[in-house]
Structures are given as structure tokens and as C-alpha cells.
Design a protein around this motif. Structure first.
Motif, short mmCIF file in Angstrom:
data_model
loop_
_atom_site.label_atom_id
_atom_site.label_comp_id
_atom_site.label_asym_id
_atom_site.label_seq_id
_atom_site.Cartn_x
_atom_site.Cartn_y
_atom_site.Cartn_z
N GLN A 259 0.81 -1.21 0.00
CA GLN A 259 0.00 0.00 0.00
C GLN A 259 0.85 1.28 0.00
OE1 GLN A 259 -3.71 0.46 0.46
NE2 GLN A 259 -3.41 -1.45 -0.66
N ILE A 260 2.14 1.15 0.27
CA ILE A 260 3.01 2.31 0.39
C ILE A 260 3.77 2.54 -0.92
CG2 ILE A 260 4.90 3.35 1.73
CD1 ILE A 260 2.32 2.77 3.32
N PRO A 261 3.78 3.77 -1.44
CA PRO A 261 4.55 4.03 -2.67
C PRO A 261 6.04 3.83 -2.42
CG PRO A 261 3.77 6.09 -1.70
CD PRO A 261 3.12 4.99 -0.93
N SER A 262 6.61 2.79 -3.01
CA SER A 262 8.01 2.44 -2.73
C SER A 262 8.79 2.04 -3.98
CB SER A 262 8.06 1.30 -1.71
OG SER A 262 7.32 0.18 -2.17
N GLN A 263 8.17 2.19 -5.13
CA GLN A 263 8.84 1.84 -6.38
C GLN A 263 8.94 3.08 -7.27
OE1 GLN A 263 8.03 -1.93 -8.50
NE2 GLN A 263 7.34 -0.66 -10.20
N THR A 264 10.12 3.31 -7.83
CA THR A 264 10.28 4.44 -8.76
C THR A 264 9.50 4.15 -10.03
OG1 THR A 264 12.49 4.95 -7.92
CG2 THR A 264 11.92 5.80 -10.09
N VAL A 265 8.55 5.03 -10.35
CA VAL A 265 7.76 4.85 -11.57
C VAL A 265 8.12 5.87 -12.63
CG1 VAL A 265 5.81 3.78 -10.37
CG2 VAL A 265 5.86 6.26 -10.62
N GLN A 266 8.88 6.92 -12.23
CA GLN A 266 9.29 7.92 -13.20
C GLN A 266 10.46 8.73 -12.62
OE1 GLN A 266 5.99 10.25 -14.57
NE2 GLN A 266 7.15 11.26 -16.20
N ILE A 267 11.40 9.10 -13.49
CA ILE A 267 12.53 9.95 -13.08
C ILE A 267 12.51 11.19 -13.96
CG2 ILE A 267 15.02 10.13 -12.82
CD1 ILE A 267 15.14 7.09 -12.57
N ASP A 508 21.75 10.45 3.12
CA ASP A 508 22.30 9.18 2.65
C ASP A 508 21.63 8.72 1.36
OD1 ASP A 508 19.81 8.38 3.49
OD2 ASP A 508 20.50 7.00 5.05
N SER A 509 20.97 9.66 0.65
CA SER A 509 20.37 9.42 -0.68
C SER A 509 19.08 8.60 -0.62
CB SER A 509 21.37 8.70 -1.62
OG SER A 509 22.59 9.40 -1.65
N GLN A 510 18.48 8.49 0.54
CA GLN A 510 17.28 7.68 0.67
C GLN A 510 16.10 8.52 1.17
OE1 GLN A 510 18.70 3.31 1.85
NE2 GLN A 510 19.36 4.80 3.36
N VAL A 511 14.92 7.96 0.97
CA VAL A 511 13.67 8.53 1.50
C VAL A 511 13.20 7.63 2.63
CG1 VAL A 511 11.28 9.16 1.02
CG2 VAL A 511 13.05 9.55 -0.73
N TYR A 512 12.85 8.24 3.76
CA TYR A 512 12.39 7.47 4.92
C TYR A 512 10.90 7.72 5.16
CZ TYR A 512 17.25 6.41 6.14
OH TYR A 512 18.53 5.94 6.14
N ILE A 513 10.17 6.65 5.46
CA ILE A 513 8.73 6.75 5.71
C ILE A 513 8.40 6.09 7.05
CG2 ILE A 513 6.41 6.16 4.88
CD1 ILE A 513 7.51 6.11 2.05
N TRP A 514 7.69 6.83 7.91
CA TRP A 514 7.26 6.32 9.20
C TRP A 514 5.73 6.27 9.26
CZ3 TRP A 514 10.99 9.99 8.50
CH2 TRP A 514 12.27 9.76 9.03
N HIS A 515 5.21 5.34 10.06
CA HIS A 515 3.78 5.38 10.40
C HIS A 515 3.60 6.46 11.45
CE1 HIS A 515 0.09 3.91 12.59
NE2 HIS A 515 -0.32 3.90 11.33
N ARG A 516 2.75 7.42 11.16
CA ARG A 516 2.63 8.60 12.02
C ARG A 516 2.17 8.25 13.44
NH1 ARG A 516 -1.27 13.73 10.49
NH2 ARG A 516 -1.62 14.51 12.60
N GLY A 517 1.20 7.37 13.57
CA GLY A 517 0.64 7.06 14.87
C GLY A 517 1.58 6.30 15.78
N SER A 518 2.26 5.29 15.23
CA SER A 518 3.13 4.44 16.05
C SER A 518 4.58 4.93 16.10
CB SER A 518 3.11 3.01 15.52
OG SER A 518 3.74 2.94 14.24
N GLU A 523 9.38 2.11 5.79
CA GLU A 523 9.99 1.97 4.47
C GLU A 523 11.22 2.86 4.35
OE1 GLU A 523 9.88 0.14 1.98
OE2 GLU A 523 7.93 -0.83 1.86
N THR A 524 12.22 2.37 3.60
CA THR A 524 13.39 3.16 3.21
C THR A 524 13.52 3.01 1.70
OG1 THR A 524 14.45 2.67 5.32
CG2 THR A 524 15.83 3.56 3.58
N LEU A 525 13.39 4.12 0.97
CA LEU A 525 13.37 4.08 -0.49
C LEU A 525 14.74 4.44 -1.06
CD1 LEU A 525 9.95 5.91 -1.09
CD2 LEU A 525 10.38 3.55 -0.37
N ARG A 526 15.28 3.53 -1.86
CA ARG A 526 16.60 3.72 -2.46
C ARG A 526 16.47 3.99 -3.95
NH1 ARG A 526 16.76 -0.18 1.36
NH2 ARG A 526 18.40 -0.04 2.95
N GLY A 527 17.36 4.83 -4.48
CA GLY A 527 17.33 5.11 -5.91
C GLY A 527 18.13 6.35 -6.27
N HIS A 528 18.05 7.37 -5.42
CA HIS A 528 18.83 8.59 -5.68
C HIS A 528 20.32 8.33 -5.45
CE1 HIS A 528 15.72 11.57 -6.41
NE2 HIS A 528 15.02 11.10 -5.38
#
Length: 586
Positions: A259-267, A508-518, A523-528
């Protein structure tokens, strides 16, 4: 004595009452006279102190709300069978009599029963008596029985000493020979507003809200409990990010990581230097980005999620540090580093105005909620407000801002939020100029405001994000850790369905995603290949996230493709499947 005397014969009155009893407006539920067998045995209350389950649920309450649900759904015979077999009445016989008396207009009888149904609070009894007698008064007026209405007002309503303003209104209705009417109908002869009394079933609904739940169970209580349980399960679900599909009652709610956007679909690689800032428009149809190449770009998001360049905005002489969308998304502000603020037309890409103030540099930009004014922080630490044509309206002098390009105005226009010192966020009430502060122990790097204006997300130099509640008493709600920041400005954002997630860039060239409530890192998104300076979550599409990097690129993140591409029917990278709750995907 007693109620309003209906003009209908007794047999017709009984039929009307039966109809009202079976289906009251807005789902008000009560016991319909029915039985499980032809000879229903008298009910004897059972299990008053008995509990079921591991949480101490009282059996009597549990059975009663099940019966309430059955009657609400129209299963009257089944509800009666439950009462008979369990020996637990849905409601006391006195309450049943009271309900029937209200529906029949037996006002004296209902007032007598009111003191027998289990209400002990005298103020509640007085308020309920007032509501009942008001209904009696209005029905007498409706039948043009003025003498009886006057007697009711003088000898029954007034002595209660409840709601004197309403008593005066009732007196006016009597004197003017009019009747209050919910739909505001006007008497043609007098020109005064006249009303018919509300249906008696609506009176019952209002009385039910007044009484303790032990006397009359709140309407559809079981359904409310189930809905609360579903809400709690969704809030606890780390990956809940879709409003599509149905949530089943047969299983506990659980979404998958997909359910979490974690794949590069466009650059996107149209900037010539580091990309410092980006932000989606409120409607999600556009993305704006700015760069150290002194330009900004407006990107268009099509219905399939594909992003394409719409306009390149040229005119700044210095790198552009921040962007702000107008409330209607038709215009955009860009702010150069200690330079000027420019206002652009989104449809044409034309620069409409340049805002500046003498030799001072501008460091931030924001809109008023009505889109008629522009705010900016200045290098002399003041905040200035212009109209669209550049006329200065107001200037807040003193230590109001520092060289951090974040400035927010709440959507109601009441608060200006800015960083006034290295460790202090200032909340200024626009009318009173009263100031409140958020004091941090570490230097503030950036901050952003939640869509509902209730929370601030603050990025600190010690590699922490702090979530602050700013509604009422200011308090720290949560902390998020894991991303990296040592030298540069790194920005974070709220996002996802109901802004249930926090995303941040990182050195560190990554995007970090946290669940706001907990507060859990999910997720840690790599690509940059360079530091990620800024992230923005599409407010109209919880499955689209954008990130800006020193590697001169913008990455658009979407949902992972779960199905292999089939020959002749390949999906483009931007066409993600529709993802449903409980982890199902099609």
C-alpha cells in the motif's frame, strides 16, 4: 385531562401509533409487540452481574444492544425471541409504556411515567418535562385550542423555570396565533413564520439523547461499537493507505506493505543542478520544483499519474529556496535565496508580479487563505504582507523570522507560523498579535504544517523529527528517527491517506517513511545518488510520492507492481493496480 385529544376514532389512533412504533424516523428503534411463539412467557431479567469474554463485558448489556440492533434492522420477531429466550428485556416495561404514551400524545401519562423509568437526575427530568409539555402546547396550538394551550403554558410549562427565552417565544406564538414550523413556512395572512409541531417520533429521539443509556439505549449502539472497532484497527494498521474496497467484519483489518509508494515509476531530469524544493498542488494535478540552477518547473500530473513538464519558470538571479501554491492552485510563488518573490500564472507560465522591499532580501513566501495577499520573511527578521499588486499592507517587525525559508499561514488565516530563533517556532495570532512559542533543544532545520492545521512537523539538526500538537495547549506528540542529516537543509512532509504517514529526505540518498501514529519506520526508499533534500506526497493520491535530490533528479514513487507484465498488455510504470484493504490487490 392529559394529552391532546385526537379527532380520529380510537381504532384509527391505535393503527397510527402502531405504524410509528414500528418505524420511527432516523432509525429510532423500540420494541415492536411481537412474540417468539403464540404463548409468549413473561420475561424475567437474567444475569444482571454475569460477564462474558475476557474484558468484563456485562451479559445484560450485550444482549440488550443485540436486541436493539435486531429491532433497528426490522427483525422484530427475532428481537422478541431473543428477549424471551434470554429472559433479558430490551427495555423495562415502564419505558415501553412511556414510549407508547409519547406516540399516543398521552402527555399526562408520559409525565407520570417519566419519574418511574429510572432517571434520577432532577435536572434531566425537568428538561424532559419541558420538551414533552412544549410538544403538547404546540399540538394544542396546531388544533387551535388556544384556551388549553394558554393553560398548559401558565400552569405546567412556566412553573418548571426552564429555558425562559423559549417560554417567551411560546407566549409570542400564542399571542400572534402562529405556530413554530421547522421548514419556515410563512402565514400568508399575517406574514409571520408558522410551524407545525415536530413528529412525535422526533420528540422521542431527542428524549433518548437526554436520558442515561441504561434507561434508553443510544440508537444503533452495536453498529457504532463495530465502527469504532474498525477505526481503531485501521489506525493501528501500519500500512493502511487506501479508501477503496470494503473492510470485512470476518477478519481483523490488515493491509500489506504494497500500500506504500516504494517503487520508482518515473525519473524527471530537466533541472540543470541540485533540486532543493518541490511541492504538489492542493488538487494533486501539478507538481512544482525549484533548483539551484535559478529556475523552477511546473509539472503536470495526468489522470494515469504520469508527470510531464508544463512550464519552466525563468527570472530569478539566485537559487530558488521555496515555493508556495495559491489556495486555488491557479498561481504559484517562488522565492530566491535572499532575493525576491515572484508570482506566476500556472496556466501560462507568465510572471505576474515581483515582490521586493528596498535593499532587503526575501527568504520565504506564503499565501493568505483567500489568495488575496502574499507574505514573506525578510533578512531584517521581519515579516511583510502585500496585496497582489505589491502594496504593503502590514509589517511585523522585530525578531519574527530567521534565514529559514519556511513560513505558514493556517487555512483559517488566524495564525502566522515562523521560525523566530534557531530553536524557537513562533505562532502569531494575526488579530491580537498574541504570540506562543515552541521551544526545541536543538537547532531547527525546517518545519511543515498538517492539512488540518493541528500539527507541526519539525526537522532538527540532531537527525530527529518532532511532531507537535498546536491546537490548544502546545505539546510534543511524537518523535521520528532514522534519517541522516549533517550539513544540508532536509525537509519532511505529512502524507498518505488522512496524512497517516511521515516522509523525509536524507543525506544518505534515501527517503524514509514512518507510520505517524506508532512512530515505526516502515519503508526506506533507495534510488537517488545524492542527498534527498525534499519530499512531497500528492494530497489527492495517497499512492504518489515525489522526492528531490542533489543528483539533479526528481523521482516519482508509486506502488510496486505485483503482477508480471503480460505480452500485448503491458502496463506503463505509472499505471499502478487498485489496492484494497486487507492486502488484496487487483
Amino acid at each position: 385531562m392529559g394529552g391532546v385529544e385526537d379527532d380520529e376514532p380510537p381504532s384509527k389512533r391505535a393503527k397510527a401509533s402502531s405504524r410509528e412504533l414500528k418505524g420511527l424516523s432516523n432509525g429510532f428503534s423500540t420494541k415492536v409487540p411481537a412474540s417468539c411463539s403464540s404463548m409468549a412467557r413473561p420475561l424475567t431479567s437474567q444475569g444482571g452481574d454475569e460477564v462474558i469474554g475476557s474484558k468484563g463485558v456485562k451479559k445484560v448489556e450485550f444482549v440488550r444492544i443485540i436486541a436493539d440492533a435486531l429491532y433497528s434492522l426490522g427483525y422484530s420477531k427475532t428481537g422478541a425471541c431473543l428477549e424471551e429466550e434470554s429472559g433479558i428485556p430490551f427495555q423495562s416495561s415502564t419505558v415501553t409504556v412511556f414510549i407508547q404514551q409519547i406516540l399516543d400524545g398521552n402527555w399526562d401519562g408520559s409525565l407520570a411515567s417519566l419519574r418511574k423509568i429510572g432517571v434520577v437526575d432532577e435536572s434531566v427530568i425537568k428538561s424532559a418535562s419541558f420538551m414533552i409539555l412544549q410538544q403538547k402546547f404546540l399540538e394544542l396550538l396546531d388544533r387551535e385550542k388556544m384556551t388549553e394551550a394558554l393553560k398548559t403554558l401558565r400552569t405546567e410549562i412556566s412553573p418548571l423555570s426552564v429555558n425562559s427565552d423559549r417560554v417567551r417565544e411560546l407566549s409570542f406564538y400564542l399571542l400572534s396565533s402562529t405556530m413554530p414550523h421547522a421548514n419556515g413556512a410563512v402565514n400568508g395572512s399575517s406574514g409571520l413564520r408558522v410551524v407545525k409541531p415536530k413528529p412525535r417520533s422526533e420528540l422521542l429521539e431527542e428524549l433518548q439523547k437526554l436520558f442515561p443509556p441504561t434507561v434508553m439505549i443510544p440508537d444503533k449502539r452495536l453498529l457504532r461499537l463495530v465502527e469504532q472497532a474498525l477505526d481503531l484497527q485501521r489506525e493501528a494498521c501500519l500500512f493502511h493507505n487506501s479508501s477503496l474496497g470494503e473492510t470485512s467484519l470476518f477478519t481483523d483489518h490488515q493491509c500489506g506493505r504494497d500500500q506504500i509508494p516504494s517503487q520508482t515509476v518515473q525519473i524527471l531530469q530537466d533541472h540543470q543542478d541540485e533540486v532543493w524544493y518541490l511541492q504538489f498542488s492542493q488538487n494533486g494535478k501539478y507538481l512544482a520544483s525549484s533548483s539551484s540552477d535559478n529556475s523552477a518547473i511546473i509539472w503536470e500530473v495526468d489522470s494515469d499519474g504520469k508527470v510531464s513538464l508544463k512550464h519552466r519558470l525563468i527570472g530569478h538571479q539566485k537559487p530558488i529556496s521555496s515555493i508556495s501554491w495559491s489556495p486555488d492552485d491557479d498561481q504559484i510563488l517562488t522565492c530566491g535565496v535572499e532575493e525576491v518573490v515572484r508570482r506566476w500564472d500556472v496556466s501560462t507560465g507568465e510572471c505576474l508580479h515581483v515582490y521586493e522591499k528596498g535593499l532587503l532580501g526575501l527568504i520565504s513566501c506564503s499565501w493568505s487563505p483567500d489568495g488575496k495577499c502574499v507574505f514573506s520573511g525578510l533578512t531584517d527578521k521581519s515579516i511583510v504582507m502585500w496585496d497582489l499588486d505589491g502594496k504593503e499592507i502590514e509589517c511585523l517587525k522585530g525578531q519574527k523570522t530567521i534565514k529559514i525559508s519556511d513560513l505558514h499561514i493556517t487555512s483559517d488565516g488566524k495564525l502566522i507560523i515562523t521560525v523566530s530563533k534557531e530553536t524557537t517556532i513562533l505562532l502569531i495570532e494575526r488579530e491580537s498579535k498574541h504570540e506562543r512559542c515552541i521551544e526545541e533543544d536543538q537547532m531547527i532545520v525546517s518545519f511543515t504544517l498538517s492539512r488540518d492545521n493541528k500539527y507541526l512537523l519539525v526537522s532538527l539538526v540532531n537527525e530527529e523529527l518532532h511532531l507537535w500538537s498546536i491546537q490548544g495547549h502546545i505539546r510534543l506528540v511524537a518523535k521520528y528517527k532514522g534519517h541522516r542529516r549533517s550539513r544540508f537543509i532536509v525537509r519532511a512532509c505529512f502524507g498518505g491517506l488522512e496524512q497517516a504517514f511521515i516522509a523525509s529526505g536524507s543525506e544518505d540518498s534515501q527517503v524514509y517513511i514512518w507510520h505517524r501514529g506508532s512512530g515505526e519506520l516502515i519503508e526506506t526508499l533507495r534510488g537517488h545518488s545524492g542527498a534527498v533534500n525534499c519530499v512531497s506526497w500528492n494530497p489527492a493520491n495517497p499512492h504518489m510520492l515525489a522526492s528531490a535530490s542533489d543528483d539533479r533528479s526528481i523521482r516519482i514513487w508509486g506502488l510496486k507492481q505485483l503482477h508480471p507484465k503480460r505480452k500485448g498488455k503491458e502496463k506503463s510504470p505509472s499505471e499502478n493496480g487498485i489496492h484494497y484493504c486487507n492486502g488484496d490487490t487487483i
